[in-house]
Design a protein around this motif. Structure first.
Motif, short mmCIF file in Angstrom:
data_model
loop_
_atom_site.label_atom_id
_atom_site.label_comp_id
_atom_site.label_asym_id
_atom_site.label_seq_id
_atom_site.Cartn_x
_atom_site.Cartn_y
_atom_site.Cartn_z
N ASP A 109 5.30 9.78 -7.20
CA ASP A 109 5.25 10.85 -6.20
C ASP A 109 4.98 10.27 -4.81
OD1 ASP A 109 2.47 10.48 -5.91
OD2 ASP A 109 1.99 12.15 -7.23
N ASN A 110 5.03 11.13 -3.80
CA ASN A 110 4.89 10.68 -2.42
C ASN A 110 3.56 10.01 -2.13
OD1 ASN A 110 7.43 11.45 -1.49
ND2 ASN A 110 6.77 13.56 -1.23
N VAL A 111 2.48 10.49 -2.72
CA VAL A 111 1.17 9.91 -2.45
C VAL A 111 1.10 8.48 -2.98
CG1 VAL A 111 -1.32 10.13 -2.85
CG2 VAL A 111 0.05 12.16 -2.43
N ILE A 112 1.57 8.28 -4.20
CA ILE A 112 1.56 6.93 -4.79
C ILE A 112 2.45 5.99 -3.98
CG2 ILE A 112 2.17 5.56 -6.83
CD1 ILE A 112 1.33 8.06 -8.51
N LEU A 113 3.63 6.49 -3.57
CA LEU A 113 4.53 5.68 -2.74
C LEU A 113 3.87 5.32 -1.42
CD1 LEU A 113 7.85 7.54 -3.51
CD2 LEU A 113 7.40 5.13 -4.00
N SER A 114 3.12 6.24 -0.83
CA SER A 114 2.42 5.96 0.42
C SER A 114 1.36 4.88 0.24
CB SER A 114 1.78 7.23 0.98
OG SER A 114 2.76 8.14 1.38
N PHE A 115 0.57 5.01 -0.84
CA PHE A 115 -0.42 3.97 -1.12
C PHE A 115 0.26 2.62 -1.33
CE2 PHE A 115 -3.56 7.31 -2.73
CZ PHE A 115 -4.48 7.11 -1.71
N LEU A 116 1.34 2.59 -2.08
CA LEU A 116 2.06 1.34 -2.32
C LEU A 116 2.53 0.72 -1.02
CD1 LEU A 116 4.27 1.88 -5.49
CD2 LEU A 116 2.74 -0.04 -5.06
N GLY A 117 3.03 1.55 -0.12
CA GLY A 117 3.49 1.06 1.17
C GLY A 117 2.39 0.37 1.96
N GLU A 118 1.17 0.85 1.82
CA GLU A 118 0.03 0.24 2.51
C GLU A 118 -0.25 -1.18 2.01
OE1 GLU A 118 -1.75 1.55 5.12
OE2 GLU A 118 -0.26 3.17 5.09
N PHE A 119 0.12 -1.47 0.78
CA PHE A 119 -0.13 -2.80 0.21
C PHE A 119 0.91 -3.83 0.65
CE2 PHE A 119 -1.96 -0.20 -3.48
CZ PHE A 119 -3.24 -0.26 -2.97
N GLU A 120 1.99 -3.36 1.30
CA GLU A 120 3.07 -4.23 1.77
C GLU A 120 3.62 -5.11 0.64
OE1 GLU A 120 1.76 -6.32 5.29
OE2 GLU A 120 1.17 -4.46 6.26
#
Length: 187
Positions: A81-92
């Motif tokens: 979902d969008n929240v998990i994708l957003s967190f993943l994006g923060e990890f680069e």
């Protein structure tokens, strides 16, 4: 999405024993500490996350570890979902690994983890709207991928599966879409 997972005392004890391995006489005390001093709250005999965002963050950490290890054990089996994708994006996460996983969907026609292409393409698009410029994505399965506002100029999408995908406001100048499967796709 769906119901939030729960854990009971017996399951908690098994996890504590497996991962911490305290002395047998202290196993119950360690389990109680684990269940009460974490982000879990008790309802009846079960414990669950006090906030959904904690669980989503931990899921993102798990997927980031899979990316670091280069092995998509569960990444292609869960609809992110969008929240998990957003967190993943923060990890680069590493783009090369993600592109390798995306390439593994080539000519599979939905076999072997149909969510892998969607998850990877959506994540790459979130990380960099220009990630696909001039790339060869032909034959890949991008079912339900969110490529909204992506720059797909000169991208080769021949025979790519774009079922239920979002290409809303994507730049498609000089993109090649020969024999692509495009249905229920928002363009």
């Amino acid at each position: 999405t769906g119901s939030t997972p729960t854990i009971n005392f017996a399951d908690g004890r098994s996890l504590v024993e497996q991962h911490i391995n305290p002395p047998k006489i202290e196993l119950d005390a360690y389990t109680r500490d684990f269940l009460t001093n974490s982000f879990l709250i008790r309802k009846g005999d079960d414990y669950h996350f006090s906030h959904k965002s904690i669980m989503e963050y931990l899921v993102a950490v798990h997927f980031y570890e899979e990316i670091k290890q280069g092995s998509p054990e569960t990444f292609g089996h869960v609809d992110l979902d969008n929240v998990i994708l957003s967190f993943l994006g923060e990890f680069e996460p590493n783009h090369e690994t993600l592109f390798r996983w995306l390439s593994s969907t080539k000519n599979k026609k939905g076999e072997g983890g149909p969510l892998l292409g969607r998850n990877v393409a959506t994540l790459l698009c979130r990380l960099d709207k220009d990630a696909f410029v001039g790339k060869d994505l032909s034959g890949m399965d991008l079912t339900r991928a969110t490529l909204a506002t992506a720059d797909l100029r000169s991208t080769k999408l021949d025979e790519t599966i774009l079922r239920d995908a979002s290409l809303y406001r994507a730049k498609l100048n000089k993109a090649s879409l020969l024999k692509s499967v495009i249905s229920n796709t928002r363009i």
